[in-house]
Design a protein around this motif. Sequence first.
Motif, PDB file in Angstrom:
ATOM      1  N   ALA A 196      46.110  21.706  40.238  1.00 13.78           N
ATOM      2  CA  ALA A 196      46.512  22.404  39.019  1.00 13.78           C
ATOM      3  C   ALA A 196      46.470  23.913  39.205  1.00 13.78           C
ATOM      4  O   ALA A 196      47.357  24.635  38.743  1.00 13.78           O
ATOM      5  N   VAL A 197      45.436  24.401  39.880  1.00 10.47           N
ATOM      6  CA  VAL A 197      45.325  25.833  40.131  1.00 10.47           C
ATOM      7  C   VAL A 197      46.510  26.324  40.952  1.00 10.47           C
ATOM      8  O   VAL A 197      47.106  27.367  40.659  1.00 10.47           O
ATOM      9  N   ASP A 198      46.878  25.582  41.982  1.00 10.89           N
ATOM     10  CA  ASP A 198      48.025  25.965  42.804  1.00 10.89           C
ATOM     11  C   ASP A 198      49.301  26.036  41.968  1.00 10.89           C
ATOM     12  O   ASP A 198      50.114  26.959  42.124  1.00 10.89           O
ATOM     13  N   ARG A 199      49.463  25.067  41.091  1.00 13.74           N
ATOM     14  CA  ARG A 199      50.666  25.019  40.253  1.00 13.74           C
ATOM     15  C   ARG A 199      50.702  26.201  39.288  1.00 13.74           C
ATOM     16  O   ARG A 199      51.749  26.846  39.113  1.00 13.74           O
ATOM     17  N   VAL A 200      49.575  26.506  38.664  1.00 15.12           N
ATOM     18  CA  VAL A 200      49.514  27.612  37.707  1.00 15.12           C
ATOM     19  C   VAL A 200      49.675  28.950  38.432  1.00 15.12           C
ATOM     20  O   VAL A 200      50.395  29.842  37.969  1.00 15.12           O
ATOM     21  N   ARG A 201      49.016  29.084  39.572  1.00 15.61           N
ATOM     22  CA  ARG A 201      49.099  30.341  40.327  1.00 15.61           C
ATOM     23  C   ARG A 201      50.541  30.627  40.749  1.00 15.61           C
ATOM     24  O   ARG A 201      51.008  31.760  40.663  1.00 15.61           O
ATOM     25  N   LYS A 202      51.250  29.598  41.183  1.00 15.48           N
ATOM     26  CA  LYS A 202      52.637  29.773  41.609  1.00 15.48           C
ATOM     27  C   LYS A 202      53.511  30.173  40.422  1.00 15.48           C
ATOM     28  O   LYS A 202      54.382  31.044  40.546  1.00 15.48           O
ATOM     29  N   ALA A 203      53.274  29.566  39.267  1.00 12.07           N
ATOM     30  CA  ALA A 203      54.092  29.863  38.090  1.00 12.07           C
ATOM     31  C   ALA A 203      53.833  31.261  37.547  1.00 12.07           C
ATOM     32  O   ALA A 203      54.751  31.945  37.079  1.00 12.07           O
ATOM     33  N   ALA A 204      52.574  31.698  37.623  1.00 10.03           N
ATOM     34  CA  ALA A 204      52.196  32.963  36.988  1.00 10.03           C
ATOM     35  C   ALA A 204      52.161  34.145  37.932  1.00 10.03           C
ATOM     36  O   ALA A 204      52.251  35.290  37.505  1.00 10.03           O
ATOM     37  N   ARG A 225      35.875  27.292  45.612  1.00 10.24           N
ATOM     38  CA  ARG A 225      36.636  27.046  46.847  1.00 10.24           C
ATOM     39  C   ARG A 225      38.124  26.840  46.570  1.00 10.24           C
ATOM     40  O   ARG A 225      38.942  26.980  47.486  1.00 10.24           O
ATOM     41  N   VAL A 226      38.473  26.506  45.336  1.00 12.45           N
ATOM     42  CA  VAL A 226      39.877  26.204  45.038  1.00 12.45           C
ATOM     43  C   VAL A 226      40.490  27.142  43.997  1.00 12.45           C
ATOM     44  O   VAL A 226      41.703  27.131  43.809  1.00 12.45           O
ATOM     45  N   ALA A 227      39.667  27.944  43.317  1.00 11.79           N
ATOM     46  CA  ALA A 227      40.161  28.832  42.269  1.00 11.79           C
ATOM     47  C   ALA A 227      39.860  30.284  42.629  1.00 11.79           C
ATOM     48  O   ALA A 227      39.085  30.570  43.546  1.00 11.79           O
ATOM     49  N   ASP A 228      40.458  31.193  41.889  1.00 12.27           N
ATOM     50  CA  ASP A 228      40.215  32.618  42.118  1.00 12.27           C
ATOM     51  C   ASP A 228      38.948  33.099  41.423  1.00 12.27           C
ATOM     52  O   ASP A 228      38.402  34.145  41.787  1.00 12.27           O
TER      53      ASP A 228
END
Length: 263
Positions: A196-204, A225-228
């Motif tokens: 989900a983080v990857d998807r949101v990061r790419k969109a935003a 490890r997976v979020a900013d």
Amino acid sequence: MTRLTPTFDRLKSDGKAGFVAYVMAGDPDADTTLAMMTGLAEAGADVIELGVPFTDPMADGPPIQRAALRALDGGMTLRGTLDLVRRFRETDTGTPVVLMGYANPFYAYGFGAFAEAASQAGADGVICVDLPPEEDTELREGLKAQGLSLIRLATPTTDDARLPRVVEDTSGFVYYVSTTGVTGSGVGETAVVSGAVDRVRKAANLPVAVGFGVKTPERAAEIARVADAVVVGSAIVDALNASGVDGALKLAKTLADAAHSAR
């Protein structure tokens, strides 16, 4: 540009995830909150979320609901919350402060007037939990005019059709709610959160901070490890109520250390 962008740029350059710490304004009084804000920054908080107490915090679980009621019983208001930011800025000019609250107090103050007052106090952004993108034009334009960030929430139910609208005009970072439910109710599986983080990061094209339910250093490290950034609220609020400022700051330091050393 608010303090948020250079903060996340620094974290990225250092190869670290950030730690975002929440505290309710006025719980149990203004001086305690100011001590918490100062102490959280010293304990390693990269961003401070300052809760604006409200009678009906629909996205928050029992710990933050109780904190809001304690703050309101003690006389805390939106103006008092802004005054806390102003007092904090007398000694800390670098740590970003994001106001997190609900639409009613901002509306009653006047969205434009609130944005101006928040800027003058030294805030960096606003999370308005219950105001969807279709209804936040006045607040969004007021914040933009003052150079402040509007930080929106994305959730597990934000699908690909909805996500572009959610992240449009968002700045600073996106707050990803890791599970359906209220604050403090648990965290989704790390693999699911990562996707989900990857998807949101790419969109935003913005950093993504993950919250709602992170309570332990171990869990903070997993999310880091997976979020900013990792957001912790209810656990700190509960620790403050149970063990005072020293106990809450001790917990916050372990969470900050876990987030910063996770990678």
